[in-house]
Design a protein around this motif. Structure first.
Motif, PDB file in Angstrom:
ATOM      1  N   ARG A   1       1.866  -3.513  -2.544  1.00  0.00           N
ATOM      2  CA  ARG A   1       1.398  -3.949  -1.227  1.00  0.00           C
ATOM      3  C   ARG A   1       2.604  -4.116  -0.300  1.00  0.00           C
ATOM      4  O   ARG A   1       3.663  -4.589  -0.725  1.00  0.00           O
TER       5      ARG A   1
ATOM      6  N   GLY B   1      -1.483   4.102   2.528  1.00  0.00           N
ATOM      7  CA  GLY B   1      -2.445   3.257   1.837  1.00  0.00           C
ATOM      8  C   GLY B   1      -3.606   2.847   2.712  1.00  0.00           C
ATOM      9  O   GLY B   1      -3.961   3.532   3.672  1.00  0.00           O
TER      10      GLY B   1
ATOM     11  N   SER C   1      -2.394   2.356  -3.634  1.00  0.00           N
ATOM     12  CA  SER C   1      -2.940   2.616  -4.963  1.00  0.00           C
ATOM     13  C   SER C   1      -1.967   3.505  -5.741  1.00  0.00           C
ATOM     14  O   SER C   1      -0.953   3.962  -5.207  1.00  0.00           O
TER      15      SER C   1
ATOM     16  N   SER D   1      -4.155  -5.846  -4.050  1.00  0.00           N
ATOM     17  CA  SER D   1      -5.157  -5.786  -2.987  1.00  0.00           C
ATOM     18  C   SER D   1      -5.791  -7.148  -2.708  1.00  0.00           C
ATOM     19  O   SER D   1      -6.480  -7.319  -1.703  1.00  0.00           O
TER      20      SER D   1
ATOM     21  N   ASN E   1      -1.159   6.866  -3.917  1.00  0.00           N
ATOM     22  CA  ASN E   1      -0.456   6.940  -2.635  1.00  0.00           C
ATOM     23  C   ASN E   1       1.033   7.190  -2.838  1.00  0.00           C
ATOM     24  O   ASN E   1       1.589   6.883  -3.897  1.00  0.00           O
TER      25      ASN E   1
ATOM     26  N   GLY F   1       1.775   0.995  -7.864  1.00  0.00           N
ATOM     27  CA  GLY F   1       0.710   0.205  -7.239  1.00  0.00           C
ATOM     28  C   GLY F   1       1.237  -1.078  -6.632  1.00  0.00           C
ATOM     29  O   GLY F   1       1.822  -1.893  -7.325  1.00  0.00           O
TER      30      GLY F   1
END
Length: 202
Positions: free
Chosen positions: A173, A65, A85, A114, A88, A171
């Motif tokens: 983090r 990412g 994203s 994000s 990825n 998607g």
């Protein structure tokens, strides 16, 4: 492909099959939607093999990412946040070798991964790994679309650097919290590859 993807591929394939059986214009639309969905899901849940070659005292990226935060906290610890994203690889890997001392899941909201508020308020899974350099924390954080965190490690497990530890769907983090002795090797905006990119050194 990660095992989590198979049920989605099977569902999409069954939809395509129903479209094929139904025939006609609507059936053909359903057929091609099912095929397209199966292909996209296979792409999203891909899990490429990676040869892990890491020297002593390095910290590898836990995910593919883009680095969206790279800071020194008020307590002196270093924190790196990586946004994944839809395009990825979403398999997460251990950034270091060590022993898992705790795994803590917390419910939360689903802000876009994000954004900074996702770090504090989104659904998360926090993995603490004991190493010779101190405790290192890996946070799997769900995003706006990603509402399912899969963690495949538990307290007491010993991890090798680059070893798979879970996946976040659609998607998300991943954050890494490092002791203050760590030297950061990436900056905000850098692209990283899980199990390959060195993000810090001791």
């Amino acid at each position: 492909m990660d095992i989590e993807g198979y049920k989605y591929v099977i569902s999409a394939t069954l939809i395509a099959l129903l479209g094929y059986i139904a025939g006609g214009i609507i059936g053909n639309v359903v057929l091609w939607l099912g095929i397209a969905s199966a292909l996209f899901i296979s792409f999203f849940f891909r899990d490429p093999e990676r040869k892990i070659t890491a020297g002593k005292g390095v910290v590898l990226s836990p995910a593919d990412g883009r680095v969206v935060a790279c800071d020194k906290r008020s307590d002196g610890k270093k924190e790196i946040a990586i946004f994944m994203s839809l395009f990825n690889v979403h398999v997460n890997r251990s950034p270091v070798s060590g022993e898992v001392t705790s795994v803590k899941y917390e419910r939360g909201k689903f802000f876009v991964a994000s954004k900074d508020e996702a770090s504090e308020q989104n659904e998360r899974n926090e993995i603490t790994i004991k190493t010779e350099h101190g405790d290192i924390i890996v946070r799997q954080i769900a995003g706006f679309l990603a509402r399912r965190i899969v963690c495949r490690v538990k307290a007491g497990d010993r991890l090798s650097i680059g070893e798979r530890l879970g996946i976040i769907k659609f998607g998300s983090r991943v954050e890494v919290v490092l002791p203050e002795t760590a030297h950061l090797m990436v900056d905000k905006g850098d692209k990283v590859v899980g199990g390959r990119t060195i993000i810090a050194k001791f």
